[in-house]
Design a protein around this motif. Structure first.
Motif, PDB file in Angstrom:
ATOM      1  N   UNK A 260      -1.934   6.867   7.077  1.00 31.75           N
ATOM      2  CA  UNK A 260      -1.587   6.502   8.688  1.00 31.75           C
ATOM      3  C   UNK A 260      -2.853   6.723   9.581  1.00 31.75           C
ATOM      4  N   UNK A 261      -3.648   7.602   9.081  1.00 30.01           N
ATOM      5  CA  UNK A 261      -5.294   6.656   8.839  1.00 30.01           C
ATOM      6  C   UNK A 261      -5.903   5.671   8.884  1.00 30.01           C
ATOM      7  N   UNK A 262      -5.674   5.227   7.098  1.00 32.03           N
ATOM      8  CA  UNK A 262      -5.678   4.257   6.745  1.00 32.03           C
ATOM      9  C   UNK A 262      -4.945   2.182   7.697  1.00 32.03           C
ATOM     10  N   UNK A 263      -3.879   2.874   8.206  1.00 28.29           N
ATOM     11  CA  UNK A 263      -3.278   1.369   8.449  1.00 28.29           C
ATOM     12  C   UNK A 263      -3.670   1.606   9.773  1.00 28.29           C
ATOM     13  N   UNK A 264      -4.099   2.439  10.579  1.00 29.91           N
ATOM     14  CA  UNK A 264      -4.222   2.914  11.498  1.00 29.91           C
ATOM     15  C   UNK A 264      -2.771   2.753  13.153  1.00 29.91           C
ATOM     16  N   UNK A 265      -2.291   3.390  12.100  1.00 30.77           N
ATOM     17  CA  UNK A 265      -0.262   3.640  12.846  1.00 30.77           C
ATOM     18  C   UNK A 265      -0.290   5.314  12.819  1.00 30.77           C
ATOM     19  N   UNK A 266       0.460   5.756  13.290  1.00 30.54           N
ATOM     20  CA  UNK A 266       0.748   7.346  13.035  1.00 30.54           C
ATOM     21  C   UNK A 266       1.910   7.445  12.113  1.00 30.54           C
ATOM     22  N   UNK A 267       1.319   8.547  12.145  1.00 31.21           N
ATOM     23  CA  UNK A 267       1.941   9.652  10.099  1.00 31.21           C
ATOM     24  C   UNK A 267       3.445   9.025  10.821  1.00 31.21           C
TER      25      UNK A 267
ATOM     26  N   UNK B 104       5.614   5.102  -5.918  1.00 30.57           N
ATOM     27  CA  UNK B 104       5.467   5.040  -7.911  1.00 30.57           C
ATOM     28  C   UNK B 104       4.043   6.217  -7.132  1.00 30.57           C
ATOM     29  N   UNK B 105       2.782   6.425  -7.295  1.00 34.22           N
ATOM     30  CA  UNK B 105       1.861   7.807  -7.689  1.00 34.22           C
ATOM     31  C   UNK B 105       1.402   8.388  -6.952  1.00 34.22           C
ATOM     32  N   UNK B 106       2.920   8.343  -5.397  1.00 34.03           N
ATOM     33  CA  UNK B 106       2.360   9.832  -4.951  1.00 34.03           C
ATOM     34  C   UNK B 106       1.407  10.423  -4.599  1.00 34.03           C
ATOM     35  N   UNK B 107       0.434  10.071  -4.434  1.00 30.64           N
ATOM     36  CA  UNK B 107      -1.356  10.393  -4.651  1.00 30.64           C
ATOM     37  C   UNK B 107      -1.700  10.547  -3.574  1.00 30.64           C
ATOM     38  N   UNK B 108      -1.030  10.081  -1.979  1.00 34.17           N
ATOM     39  CA  UNK B 108      -1.650   9.997  -0.791  1.00 34.17           C
ATOM     40  C   UNK B 108      -0.105  10.659   0.574  1.00 34.17           C
TER      41      UNK B 108
ATOM     42  N   UNK C 115       0.940  -0.651   0.107  1.00 34.81           N
ATOM     43  CA  UNK C 115      -0.364   0.280   0.172  1.00 34.81           C
ATOM     44  C   UNK C 115       1.131   1.214   0.126  1.00 34.81           C
ATOM     45  N   UNK C 116       2.189   1.769   1.296  1.00 33.43           N
ATOM     46  CA  UNK C 116       2.726   2.515   0.604  1.00 33.43           C
ATOM     47  C   UNK C 116       3.878   2.443  -0.477  1.00 33.43           C
TER      48      UNK C 116
END
Length: 639
Positions: free
Chosen positions: A160-167, A150-154, A143-144
C-alpha cells in the motif's frame, strides 16, 4: 517468443489484452541490442504507408519522429533499435512509446477481424497463455500478482505504501485479481494445458522433491513469463492447488504431514514401539538422494550425527541417548564423545552421569535405564553389595577380580576402599565392621545417605534434593533418581509413595531396578518454571514435600555453582567455598580440592567440573591473596 511472432500474436489478440500485449512486446523490443533493422526483426517487407505518430501517447515521442523525419512506417522499419537511442530526447520510455505505436500501426488493419479469444491458438503453450494473461494486467496488478499471489513476500501495508493506496485498497485489488485469474483459468484451453502439466508432474515427480529437481525433469517449468517477471514454476501453486509448495519443496502430499511423519519416525520410532526402521523405510519411500535428504532433515528440525538422526536442538545427553539406542549396548564416555564429535570428553562424562535418562554401568561406561543393567554405584557400594550377597562376608580376592572384570576399575582402587575402617578384614575375607567377629551375621542392605548422594544438599537444618528443570520435565516426563534420594523420602525398595506438594501430587517409586520420580509438570507449571531453573524438594512430614523454585540467574561460574548447590548468590572466594562445604555437610575449612573430591565421590560430576573450573579461572585468582617474600622464605626453610 521470437520477434517474428510478435505481429501474428497481436493479430490473434483482441480487446484490452491486445493493447497490453503490444505494450509488453514494445518493452521487450526496446531492450534489443542487435544491428538488424526493425523490418528485419519483425519480418515486415512492404506495409501500407501509415503515419505512426498518431498512435504515440506522448508529445515527446511524436516530436522525436517528426524532428527526424521518421513518422512514416516505412522509414521507421529501416532503423535499428540501438540507432533510436542515439536520437536527441529519445529516452527509454519515449522509445517504448514509439515502438508501441509501430506495432499498433502494423496490426491496425486486423483489429476488426473476428477473433474469439487470445487463448484460442491451438499451438499456444501454457507459457504463451500466461504471457497473454499477465500482459493484460496493469503494472499495479502485476506487482500485486508477484508479491501477494506468487511469491508471498510482501504484506498489504508494505505494498500500500509503495502504490500510494490504503491497505484495504490493496486487499480489494488482490481479490479482484484472483477472481480475474480464476475466470481465465476456467477457459477450456487453459484447463487442458494445466491438466496436461499435472499429469506430467504426477508421472515425473516422486512424493516429495525440490522445485529445482522437478524443473530438470520438466524444462517447461523453467521458461520465463516475461510480462510477470518470473518463471512458470512460480505459478504452480495457483494453477494446481493440489500440490503443496513451499520453496524449495514441492510435494504431492501435504508438506506438514510429511514433515510430521519424518520427525515422528526419527524421534519416536523404535522407542517402545518396535519400529526401529521407520525412518529408513520413510526415506526409501521418499526416494531422496543424500544432498536432498540432508536438506529435508534440516527443514524438519532434525540433523544426522554419528549415523543417528536427532533434533537440531538436542542437548548432549539427548544425543548420547540416541547414540546408545542406535548401538544397543553400553559405550564409554570417549566412545560417545567420538560419535558426537565432542572434544571435551571429560565435561561430557559429567553431563552423562548427572542425567537421569542415562544409566552409569561402570566407572566410565554408560547405558540406558530400560536395558535394566546393573548400575555402577561406586566401588564402596559395590563391595557392600557383594558382602550382602555372601551372607555378611566375601572373599576379598574374588571381589577384586569381579569388580575389575565387570566395571574395569583398577585392583588398587578396590583394595584401597576395602582398607577403610568401615570394613573388617580377616584371613582374606572382608565384612562390614561391627557385624561380628566371624563376619557371618547377615547385614541389612545399606542405603546411601543424602550426604553420599548426588544432587542432595544440606540447607536450613535439613537435606534437599535438586531437580533441574529441562524440556523433558516441562513435557511431563518422569526421571530416575539416585538411591540416596529414596532414603531421604523414606521409600523402601519394592514400594512407592505419593506426596503432596503445593496442592499437587508427586509419585516416588522404587518398584523398578532404578528408583523413579514421576511427572512434576503440574508443580513446575504452577510455579511458572522455565528451562534452566532449579526446583528443590525436601520431606516435610505427614506425606508432604516442601518445594522451592530458584530462578536461573547464571552470569559466571560462581553464580552457576551457587545455583546448583543451593547456596546464597553473589558469594565468591572463601565465602563461596565455606557455603559449599556447609551444603555438603563437611567441615567449613575443607579445601577446594577436598570439595571437588567429595562431589566426585558422590557422583556430582557436573558440579565438580564447575568448581574445578572456577578455581582455575581469572576471577578466582584475583581473590586469592599473594604471599609476601617472608612467607616464601619461611616455606623454603620448612618453618
Amino acid at each position: 517468443m521470437a520477434f517474428s511472432d510478435v505481429l501474428p500474436a497481436l493479430r490473434a489478440a483482441s480487446g484490452e489484452a491486445r493493447a497490453a500485449l503490444a505494450e509488453a512486446y514494445a518493452v521487450r523490443l526496446a531492450d534489443h541490442d542487435g544491428d538488424e533493422s526493425l523490418g528485419q526483426l519483425l519480418e515486415v517487407q512492404s506495409p501500407e504507408p501509415v503515419d505512426i505518430s498518431r498512435h504515440c501517447e506522448t508529445r515527446r515521442a511524436r516530436n522525436v519522429l517528426l524532428a527526424n523525419t521518421l513518422s512514416d512506417v516505412h522509414q521507421v522499419l529501416q532503423v535499428a533499435v540501438p540507432d533510436f537511442r542515439g536520437l536527441k530526447n529519445c529516452g527509454q520510455r519515449t522509445l517504448v512509446d514509439i515502438l508501441n505505436a509501430l506495432l499498433v500501426s502494423l496490426s491496425e488493419n486486423h483489429f476488426n477481424e473476428s477473433v474469439e479469444d487470445p487463448v484460442s491458438d491451438v499451438d499456444a503453450t501454457l507459457c504463451d497463455l500466461l504471457e497473454g494473461w499477465t500482459a493484460s494486467l496493469s503494472d499495479r496488478e502485476r506487482l500485486i500478482l508477484r508479491h501477494r499471489v506468487l511469491w508471498r513476500d510482501r504484506n498489504l501495508d508494505d505494498l500500500g505504501k509503495e502504490l500510494g493506496v490504503s491497505r484495504e485498497r490493496v486487499r480489494q485489488l488482490e481479490k479482484r485479481l484472483l477472481e480475474n485469474f480464476a475466470e481465465w483459468r476456467e477457459n477450456s484451453q487453459v484447463a487442458e494445458r494445466v491438466a496436461d502439466l499435472y499429469r506430467q508432474l504426477r508421472a515425473e515427480t516422486p512424493m516429495l522433491t525440490t522445485i529445482e529437481s522437478v524443473a530438470q525433469r520438466i524444462p517447461e517449468l523453467s521458461e520465463e513469463i516475461r510480462t510477470a517477471d518470473c518463471l512458470l514454476h512460480s505459478f504452480l501453486e495457483v494453477l494446481i492447488p493440489d500440490l503443496d509448495i513451499k520453496e524449495p519443496w514441492l510435494a504431492i502430499r501435504p508438506l506438514p504431514d510429511l514433515r510430521d511423519a519424518t520427525f515422528h519416525a526419527a524421534i519416536h520410532g523404535g522407542i517402545g514401539e518396535g519400529d526401529e526402521n521407520a525412518l529408513g523405510r520413510l526415506r526409501s519411500k521418499l526416494d531422496l538422494d543424500n544432498r536432498i535428504w540432508d536438506a529435508w532433515l534440516d527443514y524438519c528440525g532434525l540433523r544426522e550425527i554419528g549415523g543417528v538422526v536427532v533434533r537440531k536442538s538436542a542437548s548432549q545427553p539427548e544425543l548420547a541417548v540416541a547414540v546408545l539406542r542406535a548401538v544397543g549396548h553400553p559405550l564409554s564416555g570417549e566412545e560417545i564423545a567420538e560419535r558426537l564429535d565432542v572434544v571435551a570428553s571429560r565435561a561430557l562424562r559429567g553431563r552423562l552421569q548427572a542425567d537421569d535418562r542415562i544409566a552409569r554401568v561402570g566407572p566410565n561406561s554408560y547405558g540406558l535405564p530400560e536395558w535394566q543393567l546393573e548400575t555402577y554405584e561406586g566401588i564402596r557400594e559395590e563391595i557392600v553389595q557383594r558382602i550382602e550377597r555372601g551372607g555378611g562376608q566375601a572373599w576379598l580376592s574374588a571381589v577384586v577380580d569381579e569388580l575389575v572384570e565387570q566395571f574395569g576399575v583398577s585392583p588398587a582402587s578396590v583394595r584401597a576402599y576395602a582398607a577403610r575402617r568401615e570394613f573388617a578384614r580377616r584371613d582374606g575375607w572382608i565384612s562390614l565392621a561391627g557385624s561380628g567377629d566371624d563376619g557371618l551375621s547377615r547385614t541389612s542392605r545399606r542405603m546411601p545417605s543424602p550426604q553420599e548422594t548426588r544432587r542432595c544438599f544440606f540447607h536450613k537444618r535439613q537435606w534437599w534434593f535438586r531437580v533441574d528443570v529441562n524440556k523433558e520435565t516441562l513435557r511431563g516426563s518422569g526421571f530416575t533418581a539416585p538411591r540416596g534420594a529414596m532414603a531421604l523420602f523414606q521409600v523402601a525398595e519394592g514400594t512407592e509413595r505419593s506426596f503432596a506438594a503445593l496442592a499437587q501430587e508427586i509419585r516416588v517409586s522404587w518398584v523398578a531396578p532404578q528408583p523413579q520420580i514421576g511427572s512434576i509438570r503440574p508443580l513446575i507449571m504452577q510455579l511458572q518454571a522455565h528451562v534452566g531453573d532449579v526446583l528443590w524438594l525436601a520431606p516435610a512430614g505427614n506425606g508432604a514435600i516442601r518445594a522451592r523454585l530458584v530462578r536461573a540467574w547464571s552470569k559466571s561460574d560462581s553464580d552457576e555453582i551457587a545455583l546448583r548447590a543451593g547456596v546464597q548468590r553473589g558469594l565468591k572466594g572463601d565465602e563461596l567455598r565455606s557455603a559449599l562445604a556447609g551444603a555438603l555437610d563437611v567441615p567449613g575449612e575443607a579445601s577446594w580440592d577436598g570439595l571437588t573430591m567429595a562431589l566426585r565421590a558422590r557422583g556430582d560430576l557436573d558440579l565438580a567440573e564447575l568448581v574445578e573450573g572456577y578455581t582455575l579461572s581469572d576471577a578466582y585468582r584475583e581473590l586469592e591473596p599473594v604471599p609476601d617474600l617472608g612467607d616464601f622464605f619461611a616455606a623454603l626453610g620448612g618453618q
